[in-house]
Design an enzyme around this catalytic site. Structure first.
Site, PDB file in Angstrom:
ATOM      1  N   GLY A  82       5.486  76.187   0.333  1.00 14.72           N
ATOM      2  CA  GLY A  82       4.340  75.171   0.184  1.00 14.72           C
ATOM      3  C   GLY A  82       3.394  74.709   1.531  1.00 14.72           C
ATOM      4  O   GLY A  82       2.971  74.003   1.828  1.00 14.72           O
ATOM      5  N   LEU A 139       6.323  71.193  -1.374  1.00 10.72           N
ATOM      6  CA  LEU A 139       5.259  71.415  -2.594  1.00 10.72           C
ATOM      7  C   LEU A 139       5.607  70.478  -3.645  1.00 10.72           C
ATOM      8  O   LEU A 139       6.496  70.102  -3.702  1.00 10.72           O
ATOM      9  CB  LEU A 139       5.486  72.860  -3.134  1.00 10.72           C
ATOM     10  CG  LEU A 139       6.718  73.636  -3.615  1.00 10.72           C
ATOM     11  CD1 LEU A 139       6.734  73.277  -5.325  1.00 10.72           C
ATOM     12  CD2 LEU A 139       7.123  74.755  -3.208  1.00 10.72           C
ATOM     13  N   TYR A 151       8.519  60.676  -1.662  1.00 17.56           N
ATOM     14  CA  TYR A 151       7.721  59.783  -1.495  1.00 17.56           C
ATOM     15  C   TYR A 151       8.199  58.499  -2.111  1.00 17.56           C
ATOM     16  O   TYR A 151       8.642  58.558  -3.149  1.00 17.56           O
ATOM     17  CB  TYR A 151       6.335  60.005  -2.191  1.00 17.56           C
ATOM     18  CG  TYR A 151       5.305  58.977  -1.666  1.00 17.56           C
ATOM     19  CD1 TYR A 151       5.002  58.455  -0.468  1.00 17.56           C
ATOM     20  CD2 TYR A 151       4.276  58.522  -2.636  1.00 17.56           C
ATOM     21  CE1 TYR A 151       3.868  57.704  -0.269  1.00 17.56           C
ATOM     22  CE2 TYR A 151       3.245  57.676  -2.596  1.00 17.56           C
ATOM     23  CZ  TYR A 151       3.121  57.309  -1.191  1.00 17.56           C
ATOM     24  OH  TYR A 151       2.155  56.246  -0.876  1.00 17.56           O
ATOM     25  N   TYR A 167       0.289  56.612  -8.418  1.00 13.13           N
ATOM     26  CA  TYR A 167       0.890  57.924  -8.198  1.00 13.13           C
ATOM     27  C   TYR A 167       1.682  58.142  -9.559  1.00 13.13           C
ATOM     28  O   TYR A 167       2.764  58.062  -9.503  1.00 13.13           O
ATOM     29  CB  TYR A 167       1.986  57.486  -6.850  1.00 13.13           C
ATOM     30  CG  TYR A 167       2.737  58.740  -6.349  1.00 13.13           C
ATOM     31  CD1 TYR A 167       1.779  59.630  -5.357  1.00 13.13           C
ATOM     32  CD2 TYR A 167       3.850  59.129  -6.981  1.00 13.13           C
ATOM     33  CE1 TYR A 167       2.400  60.802  -5.230  1.00 13.13           C
ATOM     34  CE2 TYR A 167       4.762  60.226  -6.426  1.00 13.13           C
ATOM     35  CZ  TYR A 167       3.819  60.992  -5.429  1.00 13.13           C
ATOM     36  OH  TYR A 167       4.620  62.253  -4.834  1.00 13.13           O
TER      37      TYR A 167
HETATM   38  P1  NAI Z   1      -0.137  70.265   0.687  1.00 13.03           P
HETATM   39  O1  NAI Z   1      -1.239  70.556  -0.146  1.00 13.03           O
HETATM   40  O2  NAI Z   1      -0.302  70.703   2.162  1.00 13.03           O
HETATM   41  O3  NAI Z   1       1.107  71.114   0.185  1.00 13.03           O
HETATM   42  C1  NAI Z   1       1.368  71.331  -1.245  1.00 13.03           C
HETATM   43  C2  NAI Z   1       1.611  72.553  -1.344  1.00 13.03           C
HETATM   44  O4  NAI Z   1       2.211  72.948  -2.611  1.00 13.03           O
HETATM   45  C3  NAI Z   1       0.183  73.475  -1.369  1.00 13.03           C
HETATM   46  O5  NAI Z   1       0.224  74.421  -0.287  1.00 13.03           O
HETATM   47  C4  NAI Z   1       0.217  74.056  -2.689  1.00 13.03           C
HETATM   48  O6  NAI Z   1      -0.440  75.347  -2.915  1.00 13.03           O
HETATM   49  C5  NAI Z   1       1.567  74.197  -3.097  1.00 13.03           C
HETATM   50  N1  NAI Z   1       1.982  74.138  -4.349  1.00 13.03           N
HETATM   51  C6  NAI Z   1       1.502  73.415  -5.670  1.00 13.03           C
HETATM   52  N2  NAI Z   1       2.027  74.101  -6.764  1.00 13.03           N
HETATM   53  C7  NAI Z   1       2.974  75.124  -6.234  1.00 13.03           C
HETATM   54  C8  NAI Z   1       3.899  75.892  -7.201  1.00 13.03           C
HETATM   55  N3  NAI Z   1       4.047  75.935  -8.366  1.00 13.03           N
HETATM   56  N4  NAI Z   1       4.516  77.031  -6.263  1.00 13.03           N
HETATM   57  C9  NAI Z   1       4.271  77.056  -5.169  1.00 13.03           C
HETATM   58  N5  NAI Z   1       3.466  76.100  -4.350  1.00 13.03           N
HETATM   59  C10 NAI Z   1       2.824  75.227  -4.903  1.00 13.03           C
HETATM   60  O7  NAI Z   1       0.286  68.784   0.702  1.00 13.03           O
HETATM   61  P2  NAI Z   1       1.321  67.474   1.262  1.00 13.03           P
HETATM   62  O8  NAI Z   1       0.934  66.390   1.047  1.00 13.03           O
HETATM   63  O9  NAI Z   1       1.620  68.063   2.859  1.00 13.03           O
HETATM   64  O10 NAI Z   1       2.612  68.207   0.442  1.00 13.03           O
HETATM   65  C11 NAI Z   1       3.906  68.536   1.017  1.00 13.03           C
HETATM   66  C12 NAI Z   1       4.950  67.661   0.274  1.00 13.03           C
HETATM   67  O11 NAI Z   1       5.002  66.472   1.013  1.00 13.03           O
HETATM   68  C13 NAI Z   1       4.721  67.370  -1.177  1.00 13.03           C
HETATM   69  O12 NAI Z   1       6.367  67.541  -1.808  1.00 13.03           O
HETATM   70  C14 NAI Z   1       4.308  66.089  -1.337  1.00 13.03           C
HETATM   71  O13 NAI Z   1       4.655  65.393  -2.477  1.00 13.03           O
HETATM   72  C15 NAI Z   1       5.014  65.499   0.094  1.00 13.03           C
HETATM   73  N6  NAI Z   1       4.572  64.274   0.490  1.00 13.03           N
HETATM   74  C16 NAI Z   1       3.222  63.961   0.955  1.00 13.03           C
HETATM   75  C17 NAI Z   1       3.003  62.956   1.258  1.00 13.03           C
HETATM   76  C18 NAI Z   1       1.274  62.393   1.681  1.00 13.03           C
HETATM   77  O14 NAI Z   1       0.989  61.487   1.864  1.00 13.03           O
HETATM   78  N7  NAI Z   1       0.637  63.711   1.768  1.00 13.03           N
HETATM   79  C19 NAI Z   1       3.849  61.707   1.318  1.00 13.03           C
HETATM   80  C20 NAI Z   1       5.048  61.733   1.052  1.00 13.03           C
HETATM   81  C21 NAI Z   1       5.202  63.094   0.401  1.00 13.03           C
END
Ligand code: NAI
Length: 286
Positions: A9, A121, A172, A182
């Site tokens: 991710g 991810l 989250y 959400y």
């Molecule tokens: P991000 O956009 O950096 O990371 C999400 C990643 O998931 C992306 O790189 C995307 O390409 C990848 N992805 C999506 N579908 C996929 C698939 N089928 N196979 C492989 N990769 C896939 O965004 P973020 O926010 O850093 O997300 C990372 C984690 O953190 C997620 O689980 C998100 O729910 C969690 N999170 C984020 C918060 C926020 O406020 N940004 C708060 C709490 C949790």
């Protein structure tokens, strides 16, 4: 011996996955990443052209090395699961071995084993829809990409993880308390992820002495979060109401993740650990 970490991710330098990679690199780990197939090209090109060099800087001044980037789509477990239209899609056709099973096989072939598995991810095609208006397929897609993907990763990577290894995912607080906006079953997916963390901690603990934890992170303006549409509001809400009135840095989540997968946390497993400036402890905002 340096530890090897596979971080699923990472597709840019804004999200939690990138920050976790940096914290692990700073602690001496070798970094392998799994990048979503449709985002692979631009990520690799940007890396190669030095677009991320500023954010690759580690505390000692050196640059984080990503030893290898693996294409990954964590909603498919093996080639037989991939529908024809995806297989022939031009964004997918240029890459190979990107199902979870094949990615684990490729890592095994290249490096033999790993010590750390990171799931950073999530995806919910109907995230902007209220749960009450979410379709069955949208709900199941959110669960598949955001919850089952972690089960699948562990299923295929635990066999190549060294005993004493550890895994971590990101969740989250919308899983426990209502956060309007959400939607699309993402709150359900995070609830499943947290529950699964407990069960998988038991099973992977007994099977391979592997620890499983999840970080309940505060809001960050990542690419994924911006797609939801209300992230600036959540960041502002947190700043106003949390015990610690400061911006939450991705690096703070990265550091907590590095602690949780390190021997310093050798008795912590099955836990949901809040890294959110304390916002989760508040009931009434003043
Ligand atoms: P991000 O956009 O950096 O990371 C999400 C990643 O998931 C992306 O790189 C995307 O390409 C990848 N992805 C999506 N579908 C996929 C698939 N089928 N196979 C492989 N990769 C896939 O965004 P973020 O926010 O850093 O997300 C990372 C984690 O953190 C997620 O689980 C998100 O729910 C969690 N999170 C984020 C918060 C926020 O406020 N940004 C708060 C709490 C949790």
């Amino acid at each position: 011996r340096g530890k090897k970490a596979f971080i699923a991710g990472v597709a840019d330098d804004n999200g939690y996955g990138w920050a976790i990679a940096k914290a692990l690199a700073a602690a001496g780990a070798e970094i392998l990443v799994g990048t979503w197939v449709p985002a692979l090209n631009i990520f690799e090109t940007s890396l190669r052209r030095g677009k991320f060099d500023e954010s690759r800087k580690l505390p000692d001044g050196s640059l984080m090395e990503i030893v290898k980037v693996y294409p990954l789509d964590a909603v498919y477990d093996c080639p037989e699961d991939v529908p024809e239209d995806v297989k022939t899609n031009k964004r997918y056709a240029g890459s190979s071995n990107w199902t979870v099973k094949e990615a684990a096989e490729a890592v095994k072939k290249d490096f033999g084993s790993i010590d750390i598995l990171v799931h950073s991810l999530a995806n919910g095609p109907e995230v902007t829809k209220p749960l009450l208006e979410t379709s069955r397929s949208g709900y199941l897609a959110a669960m598949s990409a955001s919850s089952y993907s972690f089960i699948s990763l562990l299923q295929h990577f635990v066999p190549i993880m060294n005993p004493g290894g550890a895994s971590i995912s990101l969740t989250y607080i919308a899983s426990e308390r209502t956060i309007p906006g959400y939607g699309g079953g993402m709150s359900s997916a995070k609830a499943a992820l947290e529950s699964d963390t407990r069960v998988l901690a038991f099973e992977a603990g007994r099977k391979g002495k592997i620890r499983v934890n999840t970080i309940s992170a505060g809001p960050l303006g990542s690419r994924a979060a911006k797609a939801i549409g209300f992230i600036e509001k959540m960041i502002e809400y947190s700043y106003v109401n949390a015990p610690l009135q400061k911006e939450l840095l991705a690096d703070e989540v990265g550091n907590a993740a590095a602690f949780l997968v390190s021997p310093l946390a050798s008795a912590i497993t099955g836990s949901t650990v809040y890294v959110d400036n304390g916002l989760n402890t508040m009931a009434v905002a003043i």
